[in-house]
Design an enzyme around this catalytic site. Structure first.
Site, PDB file in Angstrom:
ATOM      1  N   SER A 177       0.833  -1.056   0.081  1.00  0.00           N
ATOM      2  CA  SER A 177       0.136   0.173  -0.098  1.00  0.00           C
ATOM      3  C   SER A 177       0.802   1.309  -0.107  1.00  0.00           C
ATOM      4  O   SER A 177       1.973   1.339   0.482  1.00  0.00           O
ATOM      5  CB  SER A 177      -0.799  -0.021   1.445  1.00  0.00           C
ATOM      6  N   TYR A 210      -2.400  -1.030  10.873  1.00  0.00           N
ATOM      7  CA  TYR A 210      -2.560  -1.457   9.674  1.00  0.00           C
ATOM      8  C   TYR A 210      -1.377  -1.045   8.784  1.00  0.00           C
ATOM      9  O   TYR A 210      -1.006  -2.062   8.056  1.00  0.00           O
ATOM     10  CB  TYR A 210      -4.009  -0.774   8.967  1.00  0.00           C
ATOM     11  N   LYS A 261       1.796  -3.581   6.880  1.00  0.00           N
ATOM     12  CA  LYS A 261       2.360  -3.528   5.460  1.00  0.00           C
ATOM     13  C   LYS A 261       3.742  -3.462   5.211  1.00  0.00           C
ATOM     14  O   LYS A 261       4.777  -3.971   4.596  1.00  0.00           O
ATOM     15  CB  LYS A 261       1.445  -2.445   4.800  1.00  0.00           C
TER      16      LYS A 261
HETATM   17  P1  NAD Z   1     -10.828  -7.082   1.081  1.00  0.00           P
HETATM   18  O1  NAD Z   1     -11.215  -7.081   2.944  1.00  0.00           O
HETATM   19  O2  NAD Z   1     -12.251  -6.812   0.506  1.00  0.00           O
HETATM   20  O3  NAD Z   1     -10.336  -8.474   1.065  1.00  0.00           O
HETATM   21  C1  NAD Z   1      -9.556  -9.147   1.552  1.00  0.00           C
HETATM   22  C2  NAD Z   1      -9.770 -10.502   1.808  1.00  0.00           C
HETATM   23  O4  NAD Z   1      -9.105 -11.368   2.551  1.00  0.00           O
HETATM   24  C3  NAD Z   1     -11.376 -10.562   2.551  1.00  0.00           C
HETATM   25  O5  NAD Z   1     -12.142 -11.399   1.810  1.00  0.00           O
HETATM   26  C4  NAD Z   1     -11.096 -11.456   3.577  1.00  0.00           C
HETATM   27  O6  NAD Z   1     -12.106 -12.299   4.071  1.00  0.00           O
HETATM   28  C5  NAD Z   1      -9.701 -12.090   3.381  1.00  0.00           C
HETATM   29  N1  NAD Z   1      -8.887 -12.464   4.505  1.00  0.00           N
HETATM   30  C6  NAD Z   1      -8.337 -11.670   5.491  1.00  0.00           C
HETATM   31  N2  NAD Z   1      -7.652 -12.305   6.457  1.00  0.00           N
HETATM   32  C7  NAD Z   1      -7.740 -13.517   5.887  1.00  0.00           C
HETATM   33  C8  NAD Z   1      -7.025 -14.706   6.457  1.00  0.00           C
HETATM   34  N3  NAD Z   1      -6.123 -14.494   7.720  1.00  0.00           N
HETATM   35  N4  NAD Z   1      -7.198 -15.845   5.974  1.00  0.00           N
HETATM   36  C9  NAD Z   1      -7.859 -16.024   4.743  1.00  0.00           C
HETATM   37  N5  NAD Z   1      -8.500 -14.912   4.115  1.00  0.00           N
HETATM   38  C10 NAD Z   1      -8.259 -13.694   4.860  1.00  0.00           C
HETATM   39  O7  NAD Z   1      -9.694  -5.928   1.028  1.00  0.00           O
HETATM   40  P2  NAD Z   1      -9.365  -5.372  -0.438  1.00  0.00           P
HETATM   41  O8  NAD Z   1      -9.503  -3.991  -0.569  1.00  0.00           O
HETATM   42  O9  NAD Z   1      -9.665  -6.134  -1.441  1.00  0.00           O
HETATM   43  O10 NAD Z   1      -7.833  -5.500  -0.195  1.00  0.00           O
HETATM   44  C11 NAD Z   1      -6.870  -6.643  -0.555  1.00  0.00           C
HETATM   45  C12 NAD Z   1      -5.465  -6.492   0.091  1.00  0.00           C
HETATM   46  O11 NAD Z   1      -5.030  -5.024  -0.831  1.00  0.00           O
HETATM   47  C13 NAD Z   1      -5.429  -6.083   1.463  1.00  0.00           C
HETATM   48  O12 NAD Z   1      -4.134  -6.773   2.006  1.00  0.00           O
HETATM   49  C14 NAD Z   1      -5.230  -5.034   1.633  1.00  0.00           C
HETATM   50  O13 NAD Z   1      -4.630  -4.432   2.749  1.00  0.00           O
HETATM   51  C15 NAD Z   1      -4.584  -4.147   0.429  1.00  0.00           C
HETATM   52  N6  NAD Z   1      -4.644  -3.013   0.148  1.00  0.00           N
HETATM   53  C16 NAD Z   1      -6.069  -2.433  -0.096  1.00  0.00           C
HETATM   54  C17 NAD Z   1      -6.163  -0.967  -0.227  1.00  0.00           C
HETATM   55  C18 NAD Z   1      -7.704  -0.714  -0.533  1.00  0.00           C
HETATM   56  O14 NAD Z   1      -7.702   0.674  -0.274  1.00  0.00           O
HETATM   57  N7  NAD Z   1      -8.838  -1.527  -0.689  1.00  0.00           N
HETATM   58  C19 NAD Z   1      -5.261  -0.143  -0.516  1.00  0.00           C
HETATM   59  C20 NAD Z   1      -4.111  -0.883  -0.330  1.00  0.00           C
HETATM   60  C21 NAD Z   1      -3.829  -1.945  -0.114  1.00  0.00           C
HETATM   61  C1  WQD Z   2      -9.977   9.398   0.943  1.00  0.00           C
HETATM   62  C2  WQD Z   2     -10.016  10.988   1.198  1.00  0.00           C
HETATM   63  C3  WQD Z   2     -10.330  11.590   3.400  1.00  0.00           C
HETATM   64  C4  WQD Z   2     -14.119   9.702   4.095  1.00  0.00           C
HETATM   65  C5  WQD Z   2      -7.271   4.690   3.133  1.00  0.00           C
HETATM   66  C6  WQD Z   2      -5.901   4.190   3.809  1.00  0.00           C
HETATM   67  C7  WQD Z   2      -4.826   3.675   3.051  1.00  0.00           C
HETATM   68  C8  WQD Z   2      -5.460   2.976   1.977  1.00  0.00           C
HETATM   69  C9  WQD Z   2      -6.466   3.370   1.135  1.00  0.00           C
HETATM   70  C10 WQD Z   2      -5.005   0.256   2.232  1.00  0.00           C
HETATM   71  C11 WQD Z   2      -9.207  11.528   2.568  1.00  0.00           C
HETATM   72  C12 WQD Z   2     -11.768  11.908   2.656  1.00  0.00           C
HETATM   73  C13 WQD Z   2     -13.017  10.188   3.492  1.00  0.00           C
HETATM   74  C14 WQD Z   2     -15.216  10.451   4.503  1.00  0.00           C
HETATM   75  C15 WQD Z   2     -13.996  12.248   3.563  1.00  0.00           C
HETATM   76  N1  WQD Z   2      -5.710   1.570   2.123  1.00  0.00           N
HETATM   77  N2  WQD Z   2     -13.010  11.319   3.220  1.00  0.00           N
HETATM   78  N3  WQD Z   2     -15.025  11.833   4.093  1.00  0.00           N
HETATM   79  O1  WQD Z   2      -7.583   7.537   3.819  1.00  0.00           O
HETATM   80  O2  WQD Z   2      -6.676   8.011   1.670  1.00  0.00           O
HETATM   81  O3  WQD Z   2      -6.522   5.810   2.457  1.00  0.00           O
HETATM   82  O4  WQD Z   2      -7.359   3.604   2.068  1.00  0.00           O
HETATM   83  O5  WQD Z   2      -3.895   0.280   2.238  1.00  0.00           O
HETATM   84  O6  WQD Z   2      -4.014   3.021   3.785  1.00  0.00           O
HETATM   85  O7  WQD Z   2      -5.313   4.863   4.713  1.00  0.00           O
HETATM   86  O8  WQD Z   2      -8.872   6.790   1.890  1.00  0.00           O
HETATM   87  O9  WQD Z   2     -10.991   6.921   1.289  1.00  0.00           O
HETATM   88  O10 WQD Z   2     -10.649   6.961   3.663  1.00  0.00           O
HETATM   89  O11 WQD Z   2     -10.295   8.783   2.241  1.00  0.00           O
HETATM   90  O12 WQD Z   2     -13.903  13.594   3.400  1.00  0.00           O
HETATM   91  O13 WQD Z   2     -16.436  10.151   5.085  1.00  0.00           O
HETATM   92  O14 WQD Z   2     -11.650  11.091   1.569  1.00  0.00           O
HETATM   93  O15 WQD Z   2     -10.158  12.671   4.547  1.00  0.00           O
HETATM   94  O16 WQD Z   2      -9.044  12.719   2.088  1.00  0.00           O
HETATM   95  P1  WQD Z   2      -7.423   7.150   2.647  1.00  0.00           P
HETATM   96  P2  WQD Z   2     -10.086   7.096   2.252  1.00  0.00           P
END
Ligand code: NAD
Ligand code: WQD
Length: 335
Positions: free
Chosen positions: A124, A149, A153
């Site tokens: 991330s 969290y 990562k």
């Molecule tokens: P998500 O929660 O939709 O998907 C994650 C999946 O992993 C879920 O289906 C959950 O049930 C499963 N899971 C969690 N722990 C588990 C375990 N111990 N064993 C088996 N299954 C397990 O999340 P997502 O948005 O699809 O994110 C996927 C990956 O990408 C995550 O590692 C997340 O941290 C990373 N990521 C997400 C974002 C985002 O904003 N969505 C941004 C950066 C990184």
């Molecule tokens: C986006 C923007 C808020 C909600 C998070 C994690 C990051 C990554 C992605 C996994 C920000 C604003 C939000 C609301 C708002 N995940 N906002 N009102 O914080 O950039 O990133 O998700 O790795 O680690 O921190 O994403 O969607 O929460 O916010 O104004 O009700 O929207 O302030 O500027 P963020 P977000």
């Protein structure tokens, strides 16, 4: 290629499964369904008209994982499984460290034992922490993320780098996602979290379908173009396609660790997202301005040029299609 997808029923995992199947890869999903539903398997199969093998299991369960590796000749793993809610991780740090770190260590041990040493990891942009410059480049040193969290990562990146140094057979790609939004054009899969969403687009969607009264925009006094925060939003299908490119690259690459930003390379403000969402979907989103959210950085976005140069990947979707596809998905769920 036969690929194990951990967390494959989740938001990003499910979209990646669709793209992998479209490219004729064979996939095996393992997910404990903590944050997703089993029906996603059917949806992936319906979209692609291809079969998926699914194991409902926890990646930390070593016996189950060993069985999965014994039953299938797995050549590579894409590791999505993990807990991802920033606020929850502050309240439940042990749960986050236990789940995210433990599952990764178990996975790596089992992969090693089965001589499967090709891994793509969901990292991330959070691992950059707060940098001096708003454009985040892979060459920048990681800085400590502000929440447990994010720290999981950064720790996993470190573990993978150490593993790669200790055993030169490993090929590892760390993909640093920026802010994924949007959904598959079919409207079948997307992101619809339980409860009140923390992230921006899921919150806007709840307001759009009148499950929540109004959006609060956190802060209007940032030193940005319109006073609201800047982020790099990326369509989840573009993100999914980035995984295919990363896998293709990994199979040809020499062993080692590779790091790529997956983002659009464009900074978009919260206000712009709301305005674009209203315009392309012809709908009014009620919102008010509230105080800044603790821990939010004013603005950052990716330098996505390394992924373009080395993987041949760049985004194809636009802010308009991200907003359109998100709304299409949520409407489809409510029918
Ligand atoms: P998500 O929660 O939709 O998907 C994650 C999946 O992993 C879920 O289906 C959950 O049930 C499963 N899971 C969690 N722990 C588990 C375990 N111990 N064993 C088996 N299954 C397990 O999340 P997502 O948005 O699809 O994110 C996927 C990956 O990408 C995550 O590692 C997340 O941290 C990373 N990521 C997400 C974002 C985002 O904003 N969505 C941004 C950066 C990184
Ligand atoms: C986006 C923007 C808020 C909600 C998070 C994690 C990051 C990554 C992605 C996994 C920000 C604003 C939000 C609301 C708002 N995940 N906002 N009102 O914080 O950039 O990133 O998700 O790795 O680690 O921190 O994403 O969607 O929460 O916010 O104004 O009700 O929207 O302030 O500027 P963020 P977000």
């Amino acid at each position: 290629m036969k690929i194990l997808i951990t967390g494959g029923t989740g938001y990003i995992g499910s979209h990646t499964c669709v793209e992998l199947l479209n490219e004729n890869h064979e996939i095996i999903i393992v997910d404990n369904l903590y944050n997703s539903k089993k029906t996603v398997i059917e949806k992936i199969q319906n979209i692609t008209n291809k079969k998926v093998k699914f194991y409902e299991a926890d990646v930390s369960d070593k016996n189950r994982l060993e069985n999965i590796f014994e039953e299938n000749d797995i050549e590579a793993v894409i590791h999505f499984a993990g807990l991802k809610a920033v606020g929850e991780s502050v309240k439940m740090p042990l749960t986050y460290y236990r789940n995210n770190i433990d599952s990764t260590l178990t996975l790596l041990e089992v992969m090693s034992e089965h001589n499967c040493k090709n891994l793509v990891f969901s990292s991330s942009a959070t691992v950059y922490g707060e940098q001096e410059e708003p454009v985040y480049v892979e060459s920048m040193k990681r800085k400590e993320p502000s929440n447990p969290y994010g720290k999981t990562k950064a720790m996993i990146e470190q573990i993978l780098e150490d593993l790669s140094i200790s055993d030169p057979e490993w090929k590892i790609t760390l993909l640093r996602y920026f802010n994924p939004i949007g959904a598959h054009k079919s409207g079948e899969i997307g992101e619809d979290p339980n409860g009140i969403p923390n992230n921006l687009m899921p919150y806007i969607l709840k307001v759009a379908i009148q499950e929540l009264p109004e959006l609060t925009i956190f802060g209007k006094d940032y030193d940005t173009k319109d006073g609201t925060c800047i982020r790099d939003y990326i369509h989840v299908v573009d993100l999914a396609k980035g995984h295919i490119k990363a896998l293709e690259h990994l199979t040809k690459a020499t062993p080692g660790t590779y790091i790529y930003n997956l983002g659009s390379g464009q900074g978009i403000s919260v206000q712009e997202i709301v305005t674009t969402f209203e315009k392309v979907n012809n709908i009014k989103i009620d919102y008010k301005f509230g105080p800044r959210r603790e821990g939010d950085l004013p603005g950052f976005y990716s330098d996505a040029s390394k992924a373009y140069k080395e993987l041949g990947w760049k985004v194809e979707e636009t802010l308009e299609t991200m907003c359109k596809d998100s709304y299409n998905y949520i409407k489809n769920q409510k029918q």
